[in-house]
Scaffold this motif. Sequence first.
Motif, PDB file in Angstrom:
ATOM      1  N   ARG A  23       0.826  -1.201   0.000  1.00 48.52           N
ATOM      2  CA  ARG A  23       0.000   0.000   0.000  1.00 48.52           C
ATOM      3  C   ARG A  23       0.866   1.260   0.000  1.00 48.52           C
ATOM      4  NH1 ARG A  23      -4.749  -1.525   4.402  1.00 48.52           N
ATOM      5  NH2 ARG A  23      -6.383  -2.064   2.886  1.00 48.52           N
ATOM      6  N   GLU A  24       1.927   1.236   0.764  1.00 45.23           N
ATOM      7  CA  GLU A  24       2.837   2.388   0.766  1.00 45.23           C
ATOM      8  C   GLU A  24       3.487   2.552  -0.601  1.00 45.23           C
ATOM      9  OE1 GLU A  24       6.949   4.063   2.808  1.00 45.23           O
ATOM     10  OE2 GLU A  24       6.293   2.000   3.220  1.00 45.23           O
ATOM     11  N   ALA A  25       3.995   1.452  -1.168  1.00 44.89           N
ATOM     12  CA  ALA A  25       4.655   1.521  -2.474  1.00 44.89           C
ATOM     13  C   ALA A  25       3.708   2.014  -3.555  1.00 44.89           C
ATOM     14  CB  ALA A  25       5.208   0.147  -2.849  1.00 44.89           C
ATOM     15  N   ASP A  26       2.433   1.689  -3.417  1.00 42.30           N
ATOM     16  CA  ASP A  26       1.437   2.091  -4.409  1.00 42.30           C
ATOM     17  C   ASP A  26       1.301   3.612  -4.491  1.00 42.30           C
ATOM     18  OD1 ASP A  26      -0.441   1.109  -6.367  1.00 42.30           O
ATOM     19  OD2 ASP A  26      -2.075   1.686  -5.022  1.00 42.30           O
ATOM     20  N   THR A  27       1.730   4.318  -3.457  1.00 44.54           N
ATOM     21  CA  THR A  27       1.636   5.789  -3.435  1.00 44.54           C
ATOM     22  C   THR A  27       2.922   6.468  -3.874  1.00 44.54           C
ATOM     23  OG1 THR A  27       2.406   6.045  -1.136  1.00 44.54           O
ATOM     24  CG2 THR A  27       0.056   5.580  -1.473  1.00 44.54           C
ATOM     25  N   ILE A  28       3.948   5.679  -4.217  1.00 45.76           N
ATOM     26  CA  ILE A  28       5.274   6.241  -4.524  1.00 45.76           C
ATOM     27  C   ILE A  28       5.585   6.002  -5.999  1.00 45.76           C
ATOM     28  CG2 ILE A  28       7.734   6.109  -3.987  1.00 45.76           C
ATOM     29  CD1 ILE A  28       6.900   5.162  -1.170  1.00 45.76           C
ATOM     30  N   PRO A  29       5.522   7.044  -6.838  1.00 48.03           N
ATOM     31  CA  PRO A  29       5.666   6.852  -8.287  1.00 48.03           C
ATOM     32  C   PRO A  29       6.995   6.231  -8.701  1.00 48.03           C
ATOM     33  CG  PRO A  29       4.781   9.028  -7.800  1.00 48.03           C
ATOM     34  CD  PRO A  29       5.201   8.438  -6.492  1.00 48.03           C
ATOM     35  N   GLU A  30       8.043   6.441  -7.923  1.00 41.43           N
ATOM     36  CA  GLU A  30       9.353   5.881  -8.298  1.00 41.43           C
ATOM     37  C   GLU A  30       9.358   4.355  -8.267  1.00 41.43           C
ATOM     38  OE1 GLU A  30      10.087   9.935  -6.457  1.00 41.43           O
ATOM     39  OE2 GLU A  30       8.812   8.191  -6.043  1.00 41.43           O
ATOM     40  N   ILE A  31       8.439   3.756  -7.514  1.00 43.15           N
ATOM     41  CA  ILE A  31       8.305   2.297  -7.454  1.00 43.15           C
ATOM     42  C   ILE A  31       7.180   1.907  -8.404  1.00 43.15           C
ATOM     43  CG2 ILE A  31       7.783   0.321  -5.993  1.00 43.15           C
ATOM     44  CD1 ILE A  31       8.898   1.904  -3.634  1.00 43.15           C
ATOM     45  N   GLU A  32       7.536   1.249  -9.503  1.00 42.76           N
ATOM     46  CA  GLU A  32       6.577   0.994 -10.575  1.00 42.76           C
ATOM     47  C   GLU A  32       5.960  -0.401 -10.525  1.00 42.76           C
ATOM     48  OE1 GLU A  32       7.847   2.296 -14.491  1.00 42.76           O
ATOM     49  OE2 GLU A  32       9.429   3.503 -13.574  1.00 42.76           O
ATOM     50  N   HIS A  33       6.629  -1.339  -9.861  1.00 43.09           N
ATOM     51  CA  HIS A  33       6.098  -2.708  -9.837  1.00 43.09           C
ATOM     52  C   HIS A  33       6.421  -3.376  -8.506  1.00 43.09           C
ATOM     53  CE1 HIS A  33      10.248  -3.521 -11.454  1.00 43.09           C
ATOM     54  NE2 HIS A  33       9.961  -2.509 -12.243  1.00 43.09           N
ATOM     55  N   ALA A  34       5.670  -4.428  -8.198  1.00 47.91           N
ATOM     56  CA  ALA A  34       5.838  -5.164  -6.944  1.00 47.91           C
ATOM     57  C   ALA A  34       5.611  -6.650  -7.203  1.00 47.91           C
ATOM     58  CB  ALA A  34       4.873  -4.648  -5.874  1.00 47.91           C
ATOM     59  N   TRP A  35       6.339  -7.495  -6.450  1.00 46.17           N
ATOM     60  CA  TRP A  35       6.420  -8.916  -6.770  1.00 46.17           C
ATOM     61  C   TRP A  35       6.352  -9.781  -5.515  1.00 46.17           C
ATOM     62  CZ3 TRP A  35       6.671  -9.942 -11.971  1.00 46.17           C
ATOM     63  CH2 TRP A  35       6.989  -8.851 -12.791  1.00 46.17           C
ATOM     64  N   LEU A  36       5.789 -10.974  -5.693  1.00 49.07           N
ATOM     65  CA  LEU A  36       5.863 -12.059  -4.729  1.00 49.07           C
ATOM     66  C   LEU A  36       6.650 -13.202  -5.356  1.00 49.07           C
ATOM     67  CD1 LEU A  36       2.074 -12.117  -3.739  1.00 49.07           C
ATOM     68  CD2 LEU A  36       3.924 -10.967  -2.488  1.00 49.07           C
ATOM     69  N   PHE A  37       6.959 -14.243  -4.551  1.00 52.84           N
ATOM     70  CA  PHE A  37       7.520 -15.446  -5.167  1.00 52.84           C
ATOM     71  C   PHE A  37       6.485 -16.562  -5.135  1.00 52.84           C
ATOM     72  CE2 PHE A  37      10.122 -17.055  -1.199  1.00 52.84           C
ATOM     73  CZ  PHE A  37       8.980 -17.558  -0.624  1.00 52.84           C
ATOM     74  N   ASP A  38       6.839 -17.723  -5.672  1.00 57.35           N
ATOM     75  CA  ASP A  38       5.899 -18.834  -5.791  1.00 57.35           C
ATOM     76  C   ASP A  38       6.510 -20.067  -5.139  1.00 57.35           C
ATOM     77  OD1 ASP A  38       3.537 -20.095  -6.519  1.00 57.35           O
ATOM     78  OD2 ASP A  38       4.319 -20.740  -8.457  1.00 57.35           O
ATOM     79  N   HIS A  39       6.389 -20.137  -3.810  1.00 57.74           N
ATOM     80  CA  HIS A  39       6.789 -21.329  -3.069  1.00 57.74           C
ATOM     81  C   HIS A  39       5.688 -21.665  -2.082  1.00 57.74           C
ATOM     82  CE1 HIS A  39      10.878 -21.853  -4.585  1.00 57.74           C
ATOM     83  NE2 HIS A  39      10.977 -20.535  -4.561  1.00 57.74           N
ATOM     84  N   LEU A  40       5.541 -22.943  -1.796  1.00 60.27           N
ATOM     85  CA  LEU A  40       4.476 -23.408  -0.910  1.00 60.27           C
ATOM     86  C   LEU A  40       4.964 -23.635   0.508  1.00 60.27           C
ATOM     87  CD1 LEU A  40       2.854 -25.936  -3.400  1.00 60.27           C
ATOM     88  CD2 LEU A  40       2.211 -23.550  -2.973  1.00 60.27           C
ATOM     89  N   MET A  41       6.285 -23.615   0.690  1.00 58.24           N
ATOM     90  CA  MET A  41       6.907 -23.746   2.004  1.00 58.24           C
ATOM     91  C   MET A  41       8.115 -22.819   2.023  1.00 58.24           C
ATOM     92  SD  MET A  41       6.685 -27.935   2.291  1.00 58.24           S
ATOM     93  CE  MET A  41       6.793 -28.094   4.072  1.00 58.24           C
TER      94      MET A  41
END
Length: 288
Positions: A23-41
Amino acid sequence: MPSFGIATAPMQVHYHDILRVWREADTIPEIEHAWLFDHLMPIGGDPAGPAYEGWTLLSALAAQTRRLRLGLLVTSNRFRPPAMLAKIATTVDIVSGGRLDFGIGAGSRPSHPLARREYEAHGLPFHDSAYAVGSLAEACTVIRRLWTEPEPFDFQGEYVQLTGAFGNPKPVQRPHPPIIIGGRSAAVLRVTAEHADLWNIPGGDIEDVVQRNALLDRYCTEIGRDPASVTRSIHLAVAYDQPGGTKDAISQAIDAGFQHLVLGLPAPYPADVAQWVADELIAASISR
């Protein structure tokens, strides 16, 4: 001008902590994208600690943000059948209003025991590398067709067989969400040259990164594709107490031709960490 994003590994952390950072990053134009990883453990820290399923969490975060492009670095093609994965990704693209970058890879390498165990723990087959790469290429073909083709189709591949396959609704983005393939092996780079809009590699050894980058250039040229049509992406670890090292890694990556930079944030996340990233890391890199 390079684009910068953040990555928050959804393990050893609470959902509300990740939500706060996004939510914080969503308000900061310099940060254009956000990522998670894909692991189950977890693949780090307490092996019995918490880890969240990536696509479910991504959809929740998509509904709680408005501007960030978002995705998984990267989906394990071993976890979900490709037609199901295409449906999941379409749903997230719609929930986000067309902000999905679709990350996919062959799955964990066999030499990583903490990653390998999650397959056995969830009843998922773990095939050899040749199978993983071959099925990745077919998955990319099938997923793109499900996103774009207006009529049902059959697909009889070596690894994927579909009858009456059809995607409805279609993703918001046209012709389809950007495809970002992650990996460093020569076999995955060949699939990347054929199918990817972006290619991501973990940073750390810049010499190896440069060599892999050149290999991707070669594979693109061999199939008649302009290497410049594949955006180069790199994941760089952030050290809160040693930002100078992260800044040096960013500079090296940009000098090597990487224009899509993902800054991995370790948990626990400090207060106002997204603003710190913008002020301490991104601003310094842009002003070089």
